[in-house]
Motif scaffolding. Structure first.
Motif, PDB file in Angstrom:
ATOM      1  N   VAL A 198      -5.394  -0.981  12.375  1.00  0.00           N
ATOM      2  CA  VAL A 198      -3.805  -0.986  12.080  1.00  0.00           C
ATOM      3  C   VAL A 198      -3.322  -1.646  10.833  1.00  0.00           C
ATOM      4  CG1 VAL A 198      -1.421  -1.691  13.116  1.00  0.00           C
ATOM      5  CG2 VAL A 198      -3.601  -1.671  14.453  1.00  0.00           C
ATOM      6  N   ALA A 199      -2.653  -0.811   9.978  1.00  0.00           N
ATOM      7  CA  ALA A 199      -2.101  -1.099   8.653  1.00  0.00           C
ATOM      8  C   ALA A 199      -0.657  -1.136   8.709  1.00  0.00           C
ATOM      9  CB  ALA A 199      -2.933  -0.300   7.552  1.00  0.00           C
ATOM     10  N   VAL A 200      -0.224  -2.285   8.503  1.00  0.00           N
ATOM     11  CA  VAL A 200       1.313  -2.396   8.795  1.00  0.00           C
ATOM     12  C   VAL A 200       1.785  -2.718   7.143  1.00  0.00           C
ATOM     13  CG1 VAL A 200       1.368  -2.753  10.878  1.00  0.00           C
ATOM     14  CG2 VAL A 200       1.338  -4.684   9.338  1.00  0.00           C
ATOM     15  N   GLN A 201       2.934  -2.462   6.921  1.00  0.00           N
ATOM     16  CA  GLN A 201       3.753  -2.947   5.834  1.00  0.00           C
ATOM     17  C   GLN A 201       4.839  -3.892   6.268  1.00  0.00           C
ATOM     18  OE1 GLN A 201       3.268  -2.161   2.144  1.00  0.00           O
ATOM     19  NE2 GLN A 201       1.499  -2.413   3.424  1.00  0.00           N
ATOM     20  N   ALA A 202       5.003  -5.213   5.700  1.00  0.00           N
ATOM     21  CA  ALA A 202       5.778  -6.213   5.867  1.00  0.00           C
ATOM     22  C   ALA A 202       7.449  -5.805   5.199  1.00  0.00           C
ATOM     23  CB  ALA A 202       5.613  -7.413   5.351  1.00  0.00           C
ATOM     24  N   LYS A 203       8.301  -5.998   5.457  1.00  0.00           N
ATOM     25  CA  LYS A 203       9.537  -5.664   4.935  1.00  0.00           C
ATOM     26  C   LYS A 203       9.422  -6.507   3.817  1.00  0.00           C
ATOM     27  CE  LYS A 203      12.537  -4.720   8.836  1.00  0.00           C
ATOM     28  NZ  LYS A 203      13.202  -5.030   9.819  1.00  0.00           N
ATOM     29  N   PRO A 204      10.417  -6.143   2.565  1.00  0.00           N
ATOM     30  CA  PRO A 204      10.482  -6.947   1.567  1.00  0.00           C
ATOM     31  C   PRO A 204      11.052  -8.027   1.756  1.00  0.00           C
ATOM     32  CG  PRO A 204      11.521  -4.777   1.187  1.00  0.00           C
ATOM     33  CD  PRO A 204      11.158  -4.674   2.583  1.00  0.00           C
ATOM     34  N   TRP A 205      10.650  -9.046   0.809  1.00  0.00           N
ATOM     35  CA  TRP A 205      11.197 -10.480   0.833  1.00  0.00           C
ATOM     36  C   TRP A 205      10.341 -11.100   2.012  1.00  0.00           C
ATOM     37  CZ3 TRP A 205      13.544 -11.522  -3.426  1.00  0.00           C
ATOM     38  CH2 TRP A 205      14.514 -10.583  -3.854  1.00  0.00           C
ATOM     39  N   LEU A 206       9.326 -10.430   2.868  1.00  0.00           N
ATOM     40  CA  LEU A 206       8.808 -10.999   3.711  1.00  0.00           C
ATOM     41  C   LEU A 206       7.111 -11.229   3.424  1.00  0.00           C
ATOM     42  CD1 LEU A 206      10.530  -9.881   7.055  1.00  0.00           C
ATOM     43  CD2 LEU A 206      10.812 -11.924   6.043  1.00  0.00           C
ATOM     44  N   ASP A 207       6.978 -11.131   2.138  1.00  0.00           N
ATOM     45  CA  ASP A 207       5.287 -10.962   1.752  1.00  0.00           C
ATOM     46  C   ASP A 207       4.682 -12.122   2.399  1.00  0.00           C
ATOM     47  OD1 ASP A 207       5.621  -8.526   1.042  1.00  0.00           O
ATOM     48  OD2 ASP A 207       4.847  -8.998  -1.150  1.00  0.00           O
TER      49      ASP A 207
END
Lengths: 134, 331, 151
Positions: free
Chosen positions: A63-72
């Motif tokens: 599972v590859a996900v992308q975190a919302k900006p600023w939540l790195d």
């Protein structure tokens, strides 16, 4: 050339994707509807993620996900939480959840791939890449 | 301390050379030669600095039609550590040599010493002047040349130039040195090495006032009073000081600064030019030529120098400054 | 004229430093440099086998290489005069400090000239960088030991 254009638009795409609609894609050779629903459920319930791609292949789940900006900075936490949830639901699979852009990019490329063996190899390779530290 | 020269030594020849960037100077057409390579085709900036001094001295000697053996004294200074460019140039010239350091005021202090030696009868012909090479001086005082630091609007650009004069016995056909003032070291507590004009202005004020008082003169007695390298902001400060002392705006028109005018209105050089070569190159080209042509009858050249080192300002010392003046006349 | 009086006069005439303008320019130029850095990051992720974890090294080397070229051609100096902290703070500024010192002292030989002076400007960055990293790690260690945060 097309690749190059993509490469320049990536930052735009990333900001453009932070709308309400989550883009969730699932790759599954067996095309099990139940799995799709469950993946969607898990990812939808997580507020820190705006996009995700899941690949089921040969007893492995990537599972590859992308975190919302600023939540790195929360990436590791997100990965941990999601891994736990996915492991509970898909006990028979070897689960790897990653918020790394490299894995997300490669996973999305695999969506079009028909050859299962190739997908399998690629997923194994990505798992190794993920482990690399430097 | 004001010195009045009874024998009125004359400046018999003058020479000024400059580097490639100095083509942008408003005084460009007055320089004797411009060299395209700022290192004067030498390996290092410091060697180039030395060759530049030799170059200027050669021009002086050629103009006067003499050889180095005819010259009694060589008085020179620059801003590099221990003044090696001047020392090495003196080695090549093989003339009795005294190195002088008054920072950027060396252009005038060397001429004062040369005039004294001439007045004394010890010297028939003496070459005096100063030089600076941008890269060598920046390396010495500030950052590496290619380092990208933001310089404030008060910063000045060290010129690559050398100016030398041949001082000899009085000759009515040439500009003569009638008086000089050796300045005191003035320190008003400025510590900013990027604002030399502000630090040096009081020194220039002190010297000019002392000179005019002792000589019993006013601004109007001169066609021009020119300071060395106060820069645009330093000159404004100096003018304000004189204005407070009751000098009228018309009189202040006579007050100019070589550093402020050197690069014209080019914003790239911030507050203007600085360096020992700045005043030397302007004085010993433009000013001498104007005197010879009769446009100026009497000028006061007041070169200013900031007597700091990179060590002293890093240790928090303020910047002591000095200014030396010579009064030139043309009959 | 007294020193106090002179200081007043000097201050009146000296143009004030435009801090606001400088900060804005620094913000935008620094931002542009970092955007270029980010583009290079994505370039390495997409075209080579680098993950977000491992892409830092090649990106930094590329940025420093670019800064080296700009320094050598004298362009970084001009950029620095325009941008101030905007070009000094990113890693390219660090590269510029090291490389400009190396070029400057090349004439004094390789060992004493370059070797002895290359970190003339950047040395303090390294010293205080290492020192502050030590103290930050120490603080985190204490917090983890107490149980406030996790590694």
């Amino acid at each position: 050339m097309k690749k190059m254009a993509f490469f320049f638009f990536v930052p735009l795409l990333l900001t453009g994707c932070s709308g309400n609609e989550k883009t969730i894609e699932v790759y599954d050779v067996l095309d099990d509807a139940q799995k799709r629903v469950e993946v969607r459920e898990v990812l939808d319930s997580n507020e820190d993620v705006y996009s995700g791609t899941a690949i089921f292949v040969d007893q492995q789940l990537l599972v590859a996900v992308q975190a919302k900006p600023w939540l790195d900075y929360k990436k590791e936490k997100i990965e941990k939480e999601l891994t736990k949830q996915f492991e509970e639901r898909f006990t028979e699979f070897d689960v790897l959840v990653s918020a790394d852009y490299k894995l997300f990019w490669e996973a999305n490329k695999l969506m079009e791939e028909k050859d299962q063996q190739k997908v399998n190899d690629k997923v194994k390779k990505l798992k190794e890449l993920e482990k690399e530290e430097t | 301390m004001v010195i009045e020269f009874k024998s009125k030594p004359s400046i018999l020849a003058n020479g000024a050379v400059a580097g490639p960037l100095e083509k942008k100077s408003v005084f460009y057409s007055y320089f004797d030669s411009i060299v395209e390579d700022e290192r004067w085709n030498e390996k290092t900036n410091e060697q180039g600095h030395s060759t530049m001094i030799l170059d200027a001295c050669d021009i002086v000697m050629k103009k006067a039609n003499i050889k180095n053996l005819d010259v009694d004294f060589f008085l020179s200074g620059d801003l590099v550590n221990q003044m090696t460019p001047s020392n090495f140039a003196a080695r090549e010239l093989a003339i009795s040599f005294i190195g002088l350091f008054s920072a950027c005021a060396t252009s005038v202090s060397s001429v004062i010493i040369a005039s004294l030696l001439t007045e004394l009868g010890a010297s028939q012909l003496a070459i005096a002047g100063a030089a600076s090479q941008h890269n060598a001086i920046e390396k010495q005082f500030r950052y590496p040349n290619y380092y990208g630091a933001k310089k404030p609007a008060t910063a000045q650009w060290t010129v690559t130039a050398a100016g030398y004069a041949l001082v000899g016995k009085h000759n009515p056909e040439y500009p003569s040195i009638v008086a000089a003032t050796v300045g005191k070291v003035v320190d008003y507590g400025d510590t900013n090495p990027f604002h030399m004009g502000g630090a040096m202005a009081p020194a220039a004020y002190d010297t000019i006032v002392a000179h005019l008082k002792k000589r019993n003169q006013k601004f109007q007695d001169y066609d021009l009073i020119m300071t060395g390298d106060l820069g645009k902001i330093g000159l404004k400060i100096l003018k304000a000081m004189f204005a407070q002392a009751g000098v009228t705006p018309e009189e202040l028109q006579l007050l100019r600064d070589a550093g402020a005018e050197f690069y014209g209105e080019d914003q790239a050089f911030q507050a203007g030019a600085s360096g020992a070569g700045c005043s030397a190159a302007v004085y010993f080209s433009y000013i001498i030529q104007q005197l010879k042509s009769g446009r100026f009858k009497r000028v006061l050249l007041c070169a200013t120098g900031a007597l700091l080192s990179p060590l002293s300002f890093q240790q928090g010392e303020s910047i002591p400054c000095t200014a030396h003046a010579i009064e030139l006349t043309m009959e | 004229m007294e020193q106090e009086q002179y200081k007043n006069l000097e201050q009146q005439i000296t143009p004030p430093t435009p801090y606001m303008k400088n900060a804005l320019i620094a913000f935008f130029v620094g931002g542009i440099i970092c955007t270029i850095g980010h583009a290079i990051t994505y370039f390495y992720i997409i075209f080579f086998d680098f993950t977000e974890k491992t892409v830092g090294n090649p990106t930094v080397s590329t940025m420093i290489f670019l800064s080296m070229l700009l320094t050598g051609f004298g362009l970084y100096k001009k950029l620095g005069q325009f941008a101030g902290a905007g070009s000094a703070v990113p890693v390219t500024g660090f590269g510029n400090a090291v490389i400009s010192a190396a070029i400057e002292h090349r004439t004094e030989g390789v060992v004493l000239g370059i070797g002895g002076n290359i970190f003339k400007l950047a040395g303090s960055v390294i010293l205080f960088g290492v020192a502050s990293a030590f103290f930050v790690a120490l603080i985190k260690l204490i917090l983890v030991t107490i149980g406030v945060v996790q590694w």
